[in-house]
Design a protein around this motif. Structure first.
Motif, mmCIF file in Angstrom:
data_model
loop_
_atom_site.group_PDB
_atom_site.id
_atom_site.type_symbol
_atom_site.label_atom_id
_atom_site.label_comp_id
_atom_site.label_asym_id
_atom_site.label_seq_id
_atom_site.Cartn_x
_atom_site.Cartn_y
_atom_site.Cartn_z
ATOM 1 N N LEU A 166 0.520 -1.332 -0.005
ATOM 2 C CA LEU A 166 0.012 0.188 0.214
ATOM 3 C C LEU A 166 1.040 1.347 -0.135
ATOM 4 N N PRO A 167 0.307 1.900 -0.919
ATOM 5 C CA PRO A 167 1.328 2.698 -0.643
ATOM 6 C C PRO A 167 1.204 3.982 0.211
ATOM 7 N N LYS A 168 1.590 4.354 0.619
ATOM 8 C CA LYS A 168 2.234 6.326 1.833
ATOM 9 C C LYS A 168 1.200 7.095 0.806
ATOM 10 N N GLY A 169 1.557 7.497 0.195
ATOM 11 C CA GLY A 169 1.209 8.603 -0.292
ATOM 12 C C GLY A 169 0.524 8.811 -2.201
ATOM 13 N N SER A 170 0.375 9.728 -2.324
ATOM 14 C CA SER A 170 -0.111 9.225 -4.433
ATOM 15 C C SER A 170 0.826 10.616 -5.182
ATOM 16 N N THR A 171 0.868 9.796 -6.483
ATOM 17 C CA THR A 171 1.477 10.985 -7.480
ATOM 18 C C THR A 171 0.398 10.959 -8.004
#
Length: 238
Positions: free
Chosen positions: A201-206
């Motif tokens: 699971l990504p800690k943030g988003s792009t």
């Protein structure tokens, strides 16, 4: 964690031969899991969870049985996990998980998907530190407090718990997967898990848009065509 986890894992079943891809994916996973941990689901909890997920995805029994029979025989292909990391269009971060019997071939195939779409494949650890390796368990229940208490009493490190109209989603570190599942079963008995997985699971988003979003879809389609690719995780928001 957030509900966005469902949008950060790319299903490897987007093409016309989706069912064949799903069957092949589960066949490989079940074979590798059974060969390494034993063919008896009652003694191999990872295998039991995998078979349950396969049945939920409507994988026929003969596909599951064939994979188990191959594992019992001790022969067959010698599949091993392989993980590749890098940057996709717009600088988004990508993890590609594979099962392969020929690492050199698989690396070449995956690298070509990156280069064809102007992406950059990196070395191990390039982006994985920006993801959490988490277990996700989702099921129908309306008493969040009792579930949380049971998990904490079982010494489970609960990263997050969500209640969405009577569906609870529990997030824990990957290492606590079995403890969490056992604690829930002890509390509620046999549970029909809607989600029972371990994901990155990504800690943030792009954020990506325009040409980058189009190129990203092409990138995913190219990966989807590779038999060795099992799952793709990313932080792209588009």
């Amino acid at each position: 964690m957030g509900r966005a986890y469902q949008n950060r894992k790319v299903s490897m079943a987007k093409t016309a031969d989706a069912k064949t891809k799903v069957y092949s994916k589960y066949g490989r996973e079940i074979y590798v899991c059974a060969k390494s941990g034993g063919v008896d689901p009652s003694g191999n909890l990872t295998l039991r969870g995998l078979i349950d997920r396969a049945k939920k995805d409507q994988v026929p029994g003969h596909v599951i049985d064939k994979a188990l029979d191959k594992a019992k025989g001790g022969g067959g292909e010698d599949f091993a996990p392989a993980r590749y990391e890098g940057f996709g269009p717009g600088g988004c971060m990508v993890i590609v998980d594979c099962l392969t019997d020929n690492p050199n071939r698989t690396f070449g195939d995956v690298r070509l998907c990156f280069t064809k779409t102007k992406c950059k494949i990196g070395t191990q650890g390039t982006v994985s530190h920006m993801f959490d390796h988490a277990a996700i368990l989702a099921f129908r229940h309306d008493d969040e407090d009792s579930v949380l208490e049971a998990l904490l009493s079982a010494d489970v490190d609960v990263s997050d718990i969500e209640n969405d109209e009577g569906k609870l989603t529990v997030f824990t570190p990957q290492a606590d997967y079995f403890k969490a599942k056992q604690a829930l079963t002890d509390l509620l008995g046999e549970i029909d898990f809607e989600v029972d997985e371990i994901q990155f699971l990504p800690k943030g988003s792009t954020p990506i848009a325009g040409d980058d979003a189009v190129l990203f879809e092409k990138f995913l389609d190219l990966l989807n065509e590779l038999d060795d690719v099992q799952n793709v995780y990313h932080d792209a928001a588009y």
